[in-house]
Each structure stands twice: as C-alpha cells, then as structure tokens.
Design a protein around this motif. Sequence first.
Motif, short mmCIF file in Angstrom:
data_model
loop_
_atom_site.label_atom_id
_atom_site.label_comp_id
_atom_site.label_asym_id
_atom_site.label_seq_id
_atom_site.Cartn_x
_atom_site.Cartn_y
_atom_site.Cartn_z
N TYR A 1 36.36 46.94 34.54
CA TYR A 1 35.55 45.74 34.26
C TYR A 1 35.77 44.67 35.32
O TYR A 1 34.80 44.10 35.86
N LEU A 2 37.02 44.41 35.66
CA LEU A 2 37.31 43.37 36.65
C LEU A 2 36.86 43.79 38.05
O LEU A 2 36.42 42.94 38.84
N LYS A 3 36.97 45.06 38.36
CA LYS A 3 36.51 45.53 39.67
C LYS A 3 34.98 45.41 39.78
O LYS A 3 34.46 45.09 40.86
N THR A 4 34.28 45.64 38.68
CA THR A 4 32.83 45.47 38.70
C THR A 4 32.46 44.03 38.99
O THR A 4 31.55 43.74 39.79
N ALA B 1 22.82 37.75 34.16
CA ALA B 1 23.35 39.11 34.27
C ALA B 1 24.86 39.13 34.11
O ALA B 1 25.43 40.02 33.46
N ARG B 2 25.54 38.13 34.68
CA ARG B 2 26.99 38.06 34.52
C ARG B 2 27.39 37.77 33.07
O ARG B 2 28.35 38.34 32.55
N LEU B 3 26.65 36.90 32.43
CA LEU B 3 26.93 36.62 31.02
C LEU B 3 26.64 37.83 30.15
O LEU B 3 27.38 38.13 29.21
N GLY C 1 36.51 37.03 32.90
CA GLY C 1 36.43 38.23 33.73
C GLY C 1 35.03 38.59 34.17
O GLY C 1 34.85 39.47 35.01
N SER C 2 34.02 37.94 33.60
CA SER C 2 32.64 38.21 34.03
C SER C 2 32.19 37.27 35.15
O SER C 2 31.12 37.46 35.73
#
Length: 343
Positions: free
Chosen positions: A256-259, A293-295, A189-190
């Motif tokens: 979280y998923l929308k971000t 940043a994604r991790l 999801g990230s």
Amino acid sequence: MKRLLIAAVAALALAAPAAQVEAWGNTGHRLIGMAAIRALPDDLPAFLRSPEAAAAIGELSREPDRWKGAGQPHDRERDTAHFVDMTDDGRIMTEAGLSIDALPRLKSEYDAALQTAGIDVDDAGYLPYAIMDAWQQLVRDMAYVRVLTAQANRETDPGKKAWYLSDLKRREALTLRDLGVLSHYIGDGSQPHHTSIHYNGWGDYPNPEGFTNSRQTHGLFEGAFTSRVASLQSVEAGMAAPVLTGFDLKGRTVAYLKTTLGQVIPFYQLEKAGGFRDANNAPDPRGAAFVNARLSAGAAELRDLTILAWRASGEASIGWPAVKVAEVEAGAVDPWLSMIGED
C-alpha cells in the motif's frame, strides 16, 4: 514538526453526498472514513454499518491529529507515526536506510536498523508500524464484540446478561474509536507527501525534471485546492473492488505504501504542469482527479482492512483464561470468567 500541517477545522454536511470541507488534514480523513464505512458489506455488524457509524468514523479519523499538543513525551512518540520518508526506490530516508520491503517484525528492530544506518527514527517516521498496530488492535476489539454479542444473546442469568450488554456497548464504542485511528493512518498513507523524502518540495536532491522546491507545496495541495475538489461522491465512485485474498498484514501494508510512493513523481509532474492551480477561475480537473483518486485509494484500503479484521477476529482467542471466539460463538464454551475476570 518538520512537516507543514494544516489545522483548519470545518463542518461536514453529512447529508450532502458531495460535501466539501477545508484542508486534507480534515477533508481527506473525514471522507476516507465515511466512504469506507458506507462500503462495508452486510456480513459485518450493524453497529459498524449505520449512518451514525459513518459520521462517527469520519470525525474519529481525525483523532491522531487532535492528540497533538499534549506535551512530551506524548507528542514526540506519536508525531512520527504519521509518515515514513522513503527515497524514490523505497529505502528509508537515504540509500543507507533499509528497504521498505525488508521491514523488521518489531518497531524496536526498525529503530535499531535506522540508528545503525545513522538515521533518526524521528526524521524517518514509522507509519507502517502505526498502521499494523492499529489493525491488530481493531481485531482484538472485534473479537470481544463477537464474544459479547454471542453470549448476551444466549445468557439466561439476568445479572450476567445485563453485564454482557453493558460491556458490549463499551466495546462497540472502543471499536469505533480504534477504527478511527486506523482510518487516520491509512489516510496518511494515501497522501504521497507522507511516504517520501520530497514532502515539502523536491528538496536538495538530483532534480533533472526541475520540480518545485517550494516548501509550501505540501500545504497548498492539502489545503485550498483539495478543499475545493474533494467530495464523498467522487471518492466513492473511485474506490477499487475489494482485494481480500492472500492477506499478510506486513506485506499488504508495504504494498500500500509503495503504491502511494509511486504517485510522488506524478504529483510533481502534475504540479509543474499547473494541475493544482485554478484554470479559468475553476480548479484544474487534472488535479481534482488526482486528489480524489488518492482519497479513493485510502477509502478502499480501509474498507478492505476492516473486513479482514472482522474475519481475523473470528479466529482469535481472548480473555483470561483465554477462550476461542469460535467456540463461544458455537455455544461450546461459557466465557463468563474470561470476560469478568476471576478476581
């Protein structure tokens, strides 16, 4: 599967804070799991906070990818847990699909809504339900850990005490395994490609900014580039402060998923600008920052959901006949029959 999956396997040198391995499929999941565990507060059980636990979660975070290839129906039922394809405005697959903000309570209801809209769930994915299911399982595991720990510490009967201690070891192992599964789906999801219809290039959609349509985009991002720039040190440095108030599982999962969905266009803009290619024989620092940043976002979310699962486990009831965890921890209830079983 319709998605390009990277299957390279590499060893992670745990002693090196900036360890790197190949492919987000392994690198990202390992680093998210490790960083989250290393950031847990002291009020969580020691077995979750040890260096051994961090290493174990790093490996177990890869588990749902390692399940693949078992055959049908096993694979078909699990493959689509890894993603949810959303339009740019957060609808599932197409404008006829339901909004991510309107997720039904049950996955069966989600499937029915998609079918009504002419969408196959195998195409759309069901990542939000995979995350929620994994979190709820973790809460159950932790509730049993609480009861077994409390009763083992006070039990005076040698036979019962031995059983509690043995079952506690089994439950701790299950908790680590199930935390690894949650870590995997949080990691998925990230990654922006796991939340978007634009998962292998922009695709056959309006494309005013001229983003790439290369079907290798996803794999190149997760592969060679990420393997060169992802590091535990950078992931840990980028983790946001915990957000633990006002928790609602579905609402938190959707947010979280929308971000992550909000990072899809920035990804393609950066790709167009050359951010995921080498510059002067070195990885572009803009792309490196994006990857880490994604991790970091995934690691912070896993840390928070682990803390929230531990808190929720203290309010649970478990076993049969059901006993309240809080009453066992307070010494008000003997859970023996509920734990061992009346038959």
